[in-house]
Structures are given as C-alpha cells and as structure tokens.
Design a protein around this motif. Sequence first.
Motif, PDB file in Angstrom:
ATOM      1  N   LEU A   1       0.830  -1.204   0.000  1.00 43.60           N
ATOM      2  CA  LEU A   1       0.000   0.000   0.000  1.00 43.60           C
ATOM      3  C   LEU A   1       0.864   1.254   0.000  1.00 43.60           C
ATOM      4  CD1 LEU A   1      -2.822   1.248   0.151  1.00 43.60           C
ATOM      5  CD2 LEU A   1      -2.728   1.009   2.642  1.00 43.60           C
ATOM      6  N   ALA A   2       1.929   1.251   0.819  1.00 46.45           N
ATOM      7  CA  ALA A   2       2.850   2.396   0.849  1.00 46.45           C
ATOM      8  C   ALA A   2       3.536   2.571  -0.495  1.00 46.45           C
ATOM      9  CB  ALA A   2       3.887   2.191   1.959  1.00 46.45           C
ATOM     10  N   LEU A   3       3.933   1.464  -1.115  1.00 46.80           N
ATOM     11  CA  LEU A   3       4.578   1.527  -2.424  1.00 46.80           C
ATOM     12  C   LEU A   3       3.631   2.078  -3.484  1.00 46.80           C
ATOM     13  CD1 LEU A   3       7.013   0.850  -4.236  1.00 46.80           C
ATOM     14  CD2 LEU A   3       6.078  -1.467  -4.483  1.00 46.80           C
ATOM     15  N   ALA A   4       2.377   1.617  -3.456  1.00 43.41           N
ATOM     16  CA  ALA A   4       1.395   2.061  -4.444  1.00 43.41           C
ATOM     17  C   ALA A   4       1.116   3.557  -4.305  1.00 43.41           C
ATOM     18  CB  ALA A   4       0.103   1.259  -4.293  1.00 43.41           C
ATOM     19  N   LEU A   5       0.952   4.033  -3.076  1.00 37.80           N
ATOM     20  CA  LEU A   5       0.699   5.462  -2.859  1.00 37.80           C
ATOM     21  C   LEU A   5       1.900   6.302  -3.273  1.00 37.80           C
ATOM     22  CD1 LEU A   5      -1.224   5.486   0.545  1.00 37.80           C
ATOM     23  CD2 LEU A   5      -2.126   5.989  -1.735  1.00 37.80           C
ATOM     24  N   SER A   6       3.099   5.809  -2.999  1.00 32.64           N
ATOM     25  CA  SER A   6       4.312   6.543  -3.376  1.00 32.64           C
ATOM     26  C   SER A   6       4.404   6.691  -4.890  1.00 32.64           C
ATOM     27  CB  SER A   6       5.555   5.827  -2.839  1.00 32.64           C
ATOM     28  OG  SER A   6       5.528   5.747  -1.429  1.00 32.64           O
ATOM     29  N   LEU A   7       4.165   5.596  -5.614  1.00 35.30           N
ATOM     30  CA  LEU A   7       4.200   5.653  -7.079  1.00 35.30           C
ATOM     31  C   LEU A   7       3.100   6.554  -7.626  1.00 35.30           C
ATOM     32  CD1 LEU A   7       4.903   1.884  -7.892  1.00 35.30           C
ATOM     33  CD2 LEU A   7       6.522   3.796  -7.946  1.00 35.30           C
ATOM     34  N   LEU A   8       1.949   6.540  -6.968  1.00 41.26           N
ATOM     35  CA  LEU A   8       0.841   7.392  -7.402  1.00 41.26           C
ATOM     36  C   LEU A   8       1.198   8.868  -7.236  1.00 41.26           C
ATOM     37  CD1 LEU A   8      -2.106   7.685  -8.334  1.00 41.26           C
ATOM     38  CD2 LEU A   8      -2.782   7.553  -5.926  1.00 41.26           C
ATOM     39  N   TYR A   9       1.806   9.213  -6.099  1.00 32.91           N
ATOM     40  CA  TYR A   9       2.229  10.595  -5.872  1.00 32.91           C
ATOM     41  C   TYR A   9       3.235  11.041  -6.939  1.00 32.91           C
ATOM     42  CZ  TYR A   9       0.109  10.581  -1.199  1.00 32.91           C
ATOM     43  OH  TYR A   9      -0.761  10.535  -0.146  1.00 32.91           O
ATOM     44  N   LEU A  10       4.225  10.193  -7.190  1.00 28.91           N
ATOM     45  CA  LEU A  10       5.251  10.549  -8.164  1.00 28.91           C
ATOM     46  C   LEU A  10       4.656  10.729  -9.553  1.00 28.91           C
ATOM     47  CD1 LEU A  10       8.134   8.155  -7.058  1.00 28.91           C
ATOM     48  CD2 LEU A  10       7.874  10.579  -6.539  1.00 28.91           C
ATOM     49  N   LYS A  11       3.640   9.936  -9.863  1.00 25.48           N
ATOM     50  CA  LYS A  11       2.986  10.040 -11.161  1.00 25.48           C
ATOM     51  C   LYS A  11       2.105  11.289 -11.240  1.00 25.48           C
ATOM     52  CE  LYS A  11       1.783   8.390 -15.230  1.00 25.48           C
ATOM     53  NZ  LYS A  11       2.740   8.247 -16.343  1.00 25.48           N
ATOM     54  N   LEU A  12       1.300  11.521 -10.213  1.00 21.03           N
ATOM     55  CA  LEU A  12       0.372  12.653 -10.222  1.00 21.03           C
ATOM     56  C   LEU A  12       1.095  13.988 -10.241  1.00 21.03           C
ATOM     57  CD1 LEU A  12      -2.426  11.513  -7.739  1.00 21.03           C
ATOM     58  CD2 LEU A  12      -2.570  11.672 -10.217  1.00 21.03           C
ATOM     59  N   PHE A  13       2.153  14.091  -9.443  1.00 21.70           N
ATOM     60  CA  PHE A  13       2.862  15.362  -9.338  1.00 21.70           C
ATOM     61  C   PHE A  13       4.027  15.480 -10.318  1.00 21.70           C
ATOM     62  CE2 PHE A  13       0.824  14.791  -5.195  1.00 21.70           C
ATOM     63  CZ  PHE A  13       0.168  15.998  -5.078  1.00 21.70           C
ATOM     64  N   ARG A  14       4.178  14.483 -11.199  1.00 23.98           N
ATOM     65  CA  ARG A  14       5.201  14.517 -12.252  1.00 23.98           C
ATOM     66  C   ARG A  14       6.561  14.868 -11.666  1.00 23.98           C
ATOM     67  NH1 ARG A  14       1.815  18.042 -16.748  1.00 23.98           N
ATOM     68  NH2 ARG A  14       0.025  16.635 -16.909  1.00 23.98           N
ATOM     69  N   PHE A  15       6.970  14.087 -10.662  1.00 27.72           N
ATOM     70  CA  PHE A  15       8.175  14.405  -9.901  1.00 27.72           C
ATOM     71  C   PHE A  15       9.405  14.484 -10.790  1.00 27.72           C
ATOM     72  CE2 PHE A  15      11.713  13.252  -7.031  1.00 27.72           C
ATOM     73  CZ  PHE A  15      11.570  14.279  -6.123  1.00 27.72           C
ATOM     74  N   ARG A  16       9.536  13.572 -11.749  1.00 24.74           N
ATOM     75  CA  ARG A  16      10.717  13.581 -12.606  1.00 24.74           C
ATOM     76  C   ARG A  16      10.780  14.834 -13.475  1.00 24.74           C
ATOM     77  NH1 ARG A  16      11.512   7.398 -14.976  1.00 24.74           N
ATOM     78  NH2 ARG A  16      11.885   6.386 -12.949  1.00 24.74           N
ATOM     79  N   GLU A  17       9.600  15.287 -13.954  1.00 20.86           N
ATOM     80  CA  GLU A  17       9.579  16.479 -14.772  1.00 20.86           C
ATOM     81  C   GLU A  17       9.882  17.721 -13.956  1.00 20.86           C
ATOM     82  OE1 GLU A  17       5.952  16.769 -16.917  1.00 20.86           O
ATOM     83  OE2 GLU A  17       5.940  14.655 -17.528  1.00 20.86           O
TER      84      GLU A  17
END
Length: 293
Positions: A274-290
Amino acid sequence: MKKNTPKETLEAVVFLVPLAAFLLLFALYPVAGTLVTSFFRDTTFHAREFVDFDNFARLWHDGGFLQSARFTLLFIAVSVPLELLLGLAFALLLHEKLPLRGILRVSLLIPWAVPAAVSGRVWELIYNYSFGLANFFLLKTGIADAPVNWLGSDGGAFFALVLADVWKTTPFVSIILLAGLQTIPGELKRQAEVDGAGFFRRFTRLTLPLLMPMMVVALLFRTIDGLRIFDIVYVVTGGGPGGSTTSLSIYAYRFFVSGDFGYGSAISVTLFLLALALSLLYLKLFRFREVVA
C-alpha cells in the motif's frame, strides 16, 4: 573520463562492504523473511505449513483488518494535508528576516524531537476526562457545562489523534520546506518585485512551482509515516474505543504478539504494498521527474 585504477576500485569496494552488509542484515533479510512467512500458516506450537495466498485471501473477509485499513487511510487523508499546509505556513514565516529567527527555528523542532511515546502520553493526559487540560479549558471558559469524553467516542478519539500527530510532525514538514525555500535564488524574488508582482502572485507563479519537489518529498515521507503509525495510537487510545482507531501497524502487531506470525506477516506485506502504491501514485500525479529535471 578517467578510469579508476584497480587499487581505487578495491578501496571503493572495501568501503561499501560494511554498508552492504548492514543493509542486507537489517533491511533486506527481515523484509524477505516477512514476505516468505506471509505464505505460511506459522503459529506458535503448530507445525509450519505452506498455504500459498490463503493469508492474503483471509484479509478481505477480516472485519478487523478492513476497519484498521479505513482508519489508517482516513487518518492520512486528514492529517497529512493539515501538516503540509501548516508546515508551509511556518516555513514561509521562518524564511523571512524576523527578530530571533534562529531561536524560533530551534523552538519549532521541539515537538518533533520529543519521542512519540512521550508525546502520546502528554496528549493522553491533556484529553483525560477528569483532570485533562482540554476539559479544564472548556469548563473555565464556559464553552462546555460538563467534561467531554474525548477518547470515549469514535470521532473524538480520531480527531484527538490527528491533532496530536499534526502537533508533533508539522515541524518536520516545515524544516523540509524551509530548506527548499532557501534554495530558491533571491534574484528571482527581487526581479519579480521589480516587475510589480505582489506576494500572492510571487507565491503562486514563482515560490510554489520551485518548491514543488520538496512538497512531494514531504508528502511521501508523511504518507509513509502515517501508514505505519503506531506509537501515538498505542499510547493515547490503544486502538479504541471499540477498535475504531486501530491502525494497520497495531493490528499486525497484535497477531505477532499472539503468535500468528503468518497472518501478521501478510498484514505487514499488504501495508508495504500500500505504501509503495501510494508513493508511485504521488510521483505520477505530481510529475516528480519532470519537476526536478
């Protein structure tokens, strides 16, 4: 590019070996052991038996697990946004050139530095029905005619825990965001002021976009910490009343204590996923890499 000599490579390996051994022994091995145990019926005084995914299938029919999952997710949904908003406000305030700014920054860290168990005990005393500070304030100001049983109702216990957690961890968010503010070049702010941009426009067009990477980092840390919350809940409410404030960590802990290691491990693995899924979701939603590119 200059290549490393065999001697330099050997020296690097020698320095990395202790770190790798530490991670293997105290991080990877326990995680792998928990994952393996989750596929077994592993209880005290009984033979260990491989049960495939039975422990995970059992979760979806376990009312206690579903209740603890609801509480944990709702706790995160309420406490983390409050911590981000308050943390941002304090960071912006302490970033300004205030008198005694250094002392104020140090004072902000005090709640975060207090051990969670000690902090939980303090808040438990504050909410005490007979002599707690919360009821003392309500009675003295005339807001309430009788003491309030803060920890005796589902809603009261929930918001009591949220307030205790926000008080303790908002300083952590503030420090992360304050560090981010200090990396923003002062020339950009001065140029914006020269161009006639007011505070609100500078904040929304300049400060907030540049601060977004640190916001995502704070969000990730606080979400993961919220998922595994244990100390404050254990001390303040013990998971009550009626199990309404039992977190996933406490629920898993109870099975480990009772000797059901297989099912407790399955809950722990689910919490990790669950922690992993939420972390990946945050990174995707907030476009962390960009944002950080």
